[in-house]
Design an enzyme around this catalytic site. Structure first.
Site, PDB file in Angstrom:
ATOM      1  N   CYS A 240       0.855  -1.202   0.000  1.00 35.20           N
ATOM      2  CA  CYS A 240       0.000   0.000   0.000  1.00 35.20           C
ATOM      3  C   CYS A 240       0.885   1.244   0.000  1.00 35.20           C
ATOM      4  CB  CYS A 240      -0.931   0.004   1.206  1.00 35.20           C
ATOM      5  SG  CYS A 240      -1.922  -1.486   1.389  1.00 35.20           S
ATOM      6  N   ALA A 241       1.843   1.285  -0.915  1.00 29.19           N
ATOM      7  CA  ALA A 241       2.954   2.228  -0.843  1.00 29.19           C
ATOM      8  C   ALA A 241       2.664   3.610  -1.400  1.00 29.19           C
ATOM      9  CB  ALA A 241       4.171   1.652  -1.577  1.00 29.19           C
ATOM     10  N   ALA A 242       1.649   3.760  -2.249  1.00 27.75           N
ATOM     11  CA  ALA A 242       1.409   5.056  -2.895  1.00 27.75           C
ATOM     12  C   ALA A 242       1.093   6.130  -1.848  1.00 27.75           C
ATOM     13  CB  ALA A 242       0.254   4.935  -3.889  1.00 27.75           C
ATOM     14  N   GLY A 245       6.146   7.895  -0.546  1.00 22.36           N
ATOM     15  CA  GLY A 245       7.033   8.660   0.325  1.00 22.36           C
ATOM     16  C   GLY A 245       7.937   7.807   1.184  1.00 22.36           C
ATOM     17  N   LYS A 246       7.375   6.779   1.824  1.00 25.02           N
ATOM     18  CA  LYS A 246       8.195   5.928   2.679  1.00 25.02           C
ATOM     19  C   LYS A 246       9.183   5.116   1.851  1.00 25.02           C
ATOM     20  CE  LYS A 246       4.802   5.525   6.437  1.00 25.02           C
ATOM     21  NZ  LYS A 246       3.712   6.299   5.794  1.00 25.02           N
ATOM     22  N   ASP A 263       1.284  -1.391  -4.880  1.00 30.02           N
ATOM     23  CA  ASP A 263      -0.038  -0.846  -4.636  1.00 30.02           C
ATOM     24  C   ASP A 263      -0.998  -1.507  -5.617  1.00 30.02           C
ATOM     25  OD1 ASP A 263      -0.596   1.928  -2.819  1.00 30.02           O
ATOM     26  OD2 ASP A 263      -2.263   1.171  -4.005  1.00 30.02           O
ATOM     27  N   ASP A 289      -3.063  -6.520  -5.599  1.00 32.10           N
ATOM     28  CA  ASP A 289      -3.848  -6.471  -4.376  1.00 32.10           C
ATOM     29  C   ASP A 289      -3.015  -7.115  -3.277  1.00 32.10           C
ATOM     30  OD1 ASP A 289      -5.575  -6.822  -2.255  1.00 32.10           O
ATOM     31  OD2 ASP A 289      -7.189  -7.703  -3.443  1.00 32.10           O
ATOM     32  N   ASP A 306       1.476   0.558   5.384  1.00 28.78           N
ATOM     33  CA  ASP A 306       0.717   1.754   5.751  1.00 28.78           C
ATOM     34  C   ASP A 306      -0.698   1.519   5.253  1.00 28.78           C
ATOM     35  OD1 ASP A 306      -0.002   4.219   6.634  1.00 28.78           O
ATOM     36  OD2 ASP A 306       1.093   5.351   5.123  1.00 28.78           O
ATOM     37  N   CYS A 359      -2.560   6.337   9.583  1.00 29.04           N
ATOM     38  CA  CYS A 359      -2.575   7.750   9.963  1.00 29.04           C
ATOM     39  C   CYS A 359      -3.917   8.061  10.613  1.00 29.04           C
ATOM     40  CB  CYS A 359      -2.295   8.662   8.767  1.00 29.04           C
ATOM     41  SG  CYS A 359      -3.347   8.385   7.328  1.00 29.04           S
TER      42      CYS A 359
END
Length: 416
Positions: A240-242, A245-246, A263, A289, A306, A359
């Site tokens: 789920c990287a989009a 940033g990380k 992603d 997925d 994330d 977040c």
């Protein structure tokens, strides 16, 4: 792009149209603002942003004020947001009251509702006549948080914590970013927490982005990324990287040998690649997925996850989020979060780590650890000193401030 018949040349018009678009489409303010063509100076654009973000920030209180002078409001969204943003100007900005009245009356006509001009004028003048007493409690939690959200946060974290956070959410958060080269401006202030971070009150020069010098990222995300680097992984999978940033931070500063950023949507993978290429980095991307990710590579030293979440930890930067929702997350999202955690854990090598974050300040969005996982408090100590970190039985929390988003998460290690 949702363009009107003419280019917008007035800050108040842009603000009202942005509020309507953001509310109607449940969009973040920058996305909603981008959908309109305007020709505003930087000063007028800043004024429009202040109206939009301020109205959203204090919306619960402003709605109560509006209901006091208009108990049964039945008017179009444009007039509702015109009234709310005008009330915000009266109660919180330095705009002269006569200017608020005059511009609101003109804008009611411009928006296509000349018959409601009298109502707009009456509501605003009644608010003026009510005087300072109308705004006496404007710094309280009831002015900033919907009831359901205030109750949720107080129930999980306590009323004192919510009161502290409320004080930080009164003002717009500072802009935070990191860079992997030397500073070029005296305006750049180094973060005193994250090693590659900087803070800034004003907008960044566009050329800094186009030249690939910096990445805009909140210091909570930077701190989590720095923790990942300090675990010294050689192989990293970012699920789920989009927007990336990380992944970009770890690729820049960890010294890892292999990094894959994944992603599920092609357009989101394209965004990761855009940021990777802009910063001149080299790592693999994958469109899949994550709950059903096929993996033919060796297991990973570190899996970063994330997870999709409510987003209620980033209210300092995006107060609109608390008004796009009316209740805590549903069981469907929690099942997705648990499924992501399960698949991510399966891809961790013995002796490796899984770093799960959201977040959000809703601790129910952190699923129980998988069987056999160790909540690694000792490894969590690698988090940069100065991060407002609190550790609970199985998870950690980063408390929100003017530079930190609210995060919840956990760091799990897999026994060898």
């Amino acid at each position: 792009m949702a363009r009107g018949p003419k280019q917008i040349r007035d800050a108040r018009t842009l603000a009202v149209r942005c509020l309507v678009e953001s509310s109607r489409g449940r969009r973040l303010v920058p996305e909603a603002m981008h959908r309109f063509d305007h020709a505003l100076s930087s000063r007028d654009l800043a004024f429009a942003h202040e109206m939009v973000y301020g109205t959203y920030r204090y919306l619960p209180g402003l709605e109560k004020v509006l209901a006091r002078f208009c108990p049964k409001p039945k008017f179009p969204p444009e007039i509702r947001w015109l009234l709310l943003s005008s009330l915000y100007q009266i109660g919180f900005m330095r705009t002269k009251d006569y200017a608020v009245f005059d511009e609101a009356n003109k804008l009611a006509v411009h928006l296509g509702y000349p018959r409601l001009k009298g109502l707009v004028n009456a509501v605003l003048r009644n608010a003026q006549r009510a005087g300072d007493a109308l705004w006496r409690d404007k710094d309280g939690a009831d002015w900033l948080l919907p009831t359901w959200l205030k109750d949720l946060l107080a129930g999980q974290h306590g009323a004192d914590a919510v009161a502290d956070w409320t004080r930080t959410w009164r003002d717009r958060a500072e802009l935070a970013y990191w860079r992997n080269d030397a500073p070029v401006s005296e305006e750049e202030r180094r973060s005193d927490v994250v090693p590659h971070g900087f803070r800034r009150q004003s907008a960044l020069p566009p050329e800094w982005l186009s030249e690939g010098r910096i990445y805009i990222q909140n210091e909570s995300s930077q701190a989590v990324s720095e923790l990942a680097c300090r675990l010294k992984p050689k192989t990293v999978l970012d699920l789920c990287a989009a927007p990336g940033g990380k992944s970009c931070y770890v690729a820049s500063f960890s010294g890892c040998d292999t990094l894959v950023a994944s992603d599920m949507a092609p357009e989101r993978v394209a965004l990761i690649e855009e940021n990777r290429n802009r910063l001149g980095l080299d790592f693999e991307t994958l469109c899949a997925d994550a709950t059903q990710l096929a993996w033919d590579k060796p297991l990973c030293d570190l899996v970063m996850l994330d997870a999709p979440c409510s987003g209620i930890g980033i209210l300092g930067r995006h107060p609109e989020i608390k008004h796009h929702k009316s209740q805590p997350v549903d069981e469907s999202l929690k099942k997705t979060q648990a499924a992501l955690l399960k698949r991510g854990w399966e891809l961790v090598a013995p002796g490796g780590y899984l770093l799960y974050t959201v977040c959000s300040l809703d601790m129910s969005e952190v699923p129980p650890p998988p069987e056999g996982a160790v909540v690694d408090v000792q490894a969590l100590a690698h988090m940069p000193s100065g991060v407002p970190l609190t550790h609970f039985e199985r998870l950690f929390r980063i408390s929100p401030s003017n530079v930190f988003d609210g995060f919840c998460g956990m760091l799990l290690s897999k026994p060898k």
